[in-house]
Design a protein around this motif. Sequence first.
Motif, PDB file in Angstrom:
ATOM      1  N   ASP A   1      48.377  65.460 104.726  1.00 16.08           N
ATOM      2  CA  ASP A   1      48.858  66.594 105.505  1.00 16.08           C
ATOM      3  C   ASP A   1      50.365  66.510 105.705  1.00 16.08           C
ATOM      4  O   ASP A   1      51.080  67.501 105.561  1.00 16.08           O
ATOM      5  CB  ASP A   1      48.137  66.634 106.855  1.00 16.08           C
ATOM      6  CG  ASP A   1      48.502  67.860 107.671  1.00 16.08           C
ATOM      7  OD1 ASP A   1      48.635  68.946 107.066  1.00 16.08           O
ATOM      8  OD2 ASP A   1      48.671  67.729 108.898  1.00 16.08           O
ATOM      9  N   GLN A   2      50.864  65.331 106.018  1.00 12.69           N
ATOM     10  CA  GLN A   2      52.306  65.149 106.189  1.00 12.69           C
ATOM     11  C   GLN A   2      53.045  65.394 104.881  1.00 12.69           C
ATOM     12  O   GLN A   2      54.092  66.048 104.851  1.00 12.69           O
ATOM     13  CB  GLN A   2      52.609  63.739 106.700  1.00 12.69           C
ATOM     14  CG  GLN A   2      52.126  63.486 108.107  1.00 12.69           C
ATOM     15  CD  GLN A   2      52.227  62.023 108.504  1.00 12.69           C
ATOM     16  OE1 GLN A   2      52.491  61.160 107.669  1.00 12.69           O
ATOM     17  NE2 GLN A   2      52.012  61.747 109.776  1.00 12.69           N
TER      18      GLN A   2
ATOM     19  N   PRO B   1      43.620  61.820 104.744  1.00 15.71           N
ATOM     20  CA  PRO B   1      43.914  63.173 105.228  1.00 15.71           C
ATOM     21  C   PRO B   1      45.203  63.288 106.041  1.00 15.71           C
ATOM     22  O   PRO B   1      45.924  64.267 105.931  1.00 15.71           O
ATOM     23  CB  PRO B   1      42.700  63.525 106.078  1.00 15.71           C
ATOM     24  CG  PRO B   1      42.010  62.244 106.362  1.00 15.71           C
ATOM     25  CD  PRO B   1      42.384  61.292 105.275  1.00 15.71           C
ATOM     26  N   THR B   2      45.529  62.294 106.845  1.00 16.94           N
ATOM     27  CA  THR B   2      46.728  62.385 107.686  1.00 16.94           C
ATOM     28  C   THR B   2      47.994  62.340 106.845  1.00 16.94           C
ATOM     29  O   THR B   2      48.881  63.188 106.987  1.00 16.94           O
ATOM     30  CB  THR B   2      46.739  61.233 108.707  1.00 16.94           C
ATOM     31  OG1 THR B   2      45.520  61.266 109.441  1.00 16.94           O
ATOM     32  CG2 THR B   2      47.913  61.366 109.645  1.00 16.94           C
ATOM     33  N   ARG B   3      48.084  61.373 105.957  1.00 12.24           N
ATOM     34  CA  ARG B   3      49.263  61.255 105.090  1.00 12.24           C
ATOM     35  C   ARG B   3      49.361  62.447 104.136  1.00 12.24           C
ATOM     36  O   ARG B   3      50.444  62.932 103.862  1.00 12.24           O
ATOM     37  CB  ARG B   3      49.214  59.966 104.281  1.00 12.24           C
ATOM     38  CG  ARG B   3      49.348  58.746 105.116  1.00 12.24           C
ATOM     39  CD  ARG B   3      50.792  58.361 105.227  1.00 12.24           C
ATOM     40  NE  ARG B   3      50.848  57.076 105.901  1.00 12.24           N
ATOM     41  CZ  ARG B   3      51.784  56.770 106.753  1.00 12.24           C
ATOM     42  NH1 ARG B   3      52.734  57.615 107.023  1.00 12.24           N
ATOM     43  NH2 ARG B   3      51.772  55.591 107.335  1.00 12.24           N
TER      44      ARG B   3
ATOM     45  N   SER C   1      52.060  67.258 102.382  1.00 10.80           N
ATOM     46  CA  SER C   1      52.030  68.679 102.025  1.00 10.80           C
ATOM     47  C   SER C   1      53.038  69.472 102.851  1.00 10.80           C
ATOM     48  O   SER C   1      53.620  70.436 102.350  1.00 10.80           O
ATOM     49  CB  SER C   1      50.631  69.247 102.200  1.00 10.80           C
ATOM     50  OG  SER C   1      50.269  69.271 103.564  1.00 10.80           O
ATOM     51  N   SER C   2      53.282  69.056 104.084  1.00 13.76           N
ATOM     52  CA  SER C   2      54.299  69.724 104.897  1.00 13.76           C
ATOM     53  C   SER C   2      55.681  69.528 104.300  1.00 13.76           C
ATOM     54  O   SER C   2      56.480  70.461 104.219  1.00 13.76           O
ATOM     55  CB  SER C   2      54.274  69.191 106.328  1.00 13.76           C
ATOM     56  OG  SER C   2      53.046  69.461 106.937  1.00 13.76           O
TER      57      SER C   2
END
Length: 113
Positions: A68-69, A64-66, A71-72
Amino acid sequence: MSGVELDAWQIPILVTAAVVLVEAAFNLVLRYRGIGPPSQRVRTVGFGLLVVLTVVVFVAALGPTRADQLSSVAAAVAAVVALWLTYRSYNTVTKQTEEAGKPAPEPDDPGES
């Protein structure tokens, strides 16, 4: 759960194996029934489903963290591309308007010399 854990590197192998098995099953069914290859629409839908499956597996492998990054960053790239396409579209419309506003060139009169 059932106690079976998958590592991230195993997911692409399992997806590839599933795609190969599904394709082989479809080919066997089509040959057995004597039906030709599927229509263009069916192939396009199948390809779209494989793309969606690939993206979902890729995001799941990232976590999830990667994800999210990533997708930004993807949103920023998409915004830049949208800005560039808008600018090109504006220039095209402006040029067409300018060309439409110009008077038509007069034909040469062969009688004048």
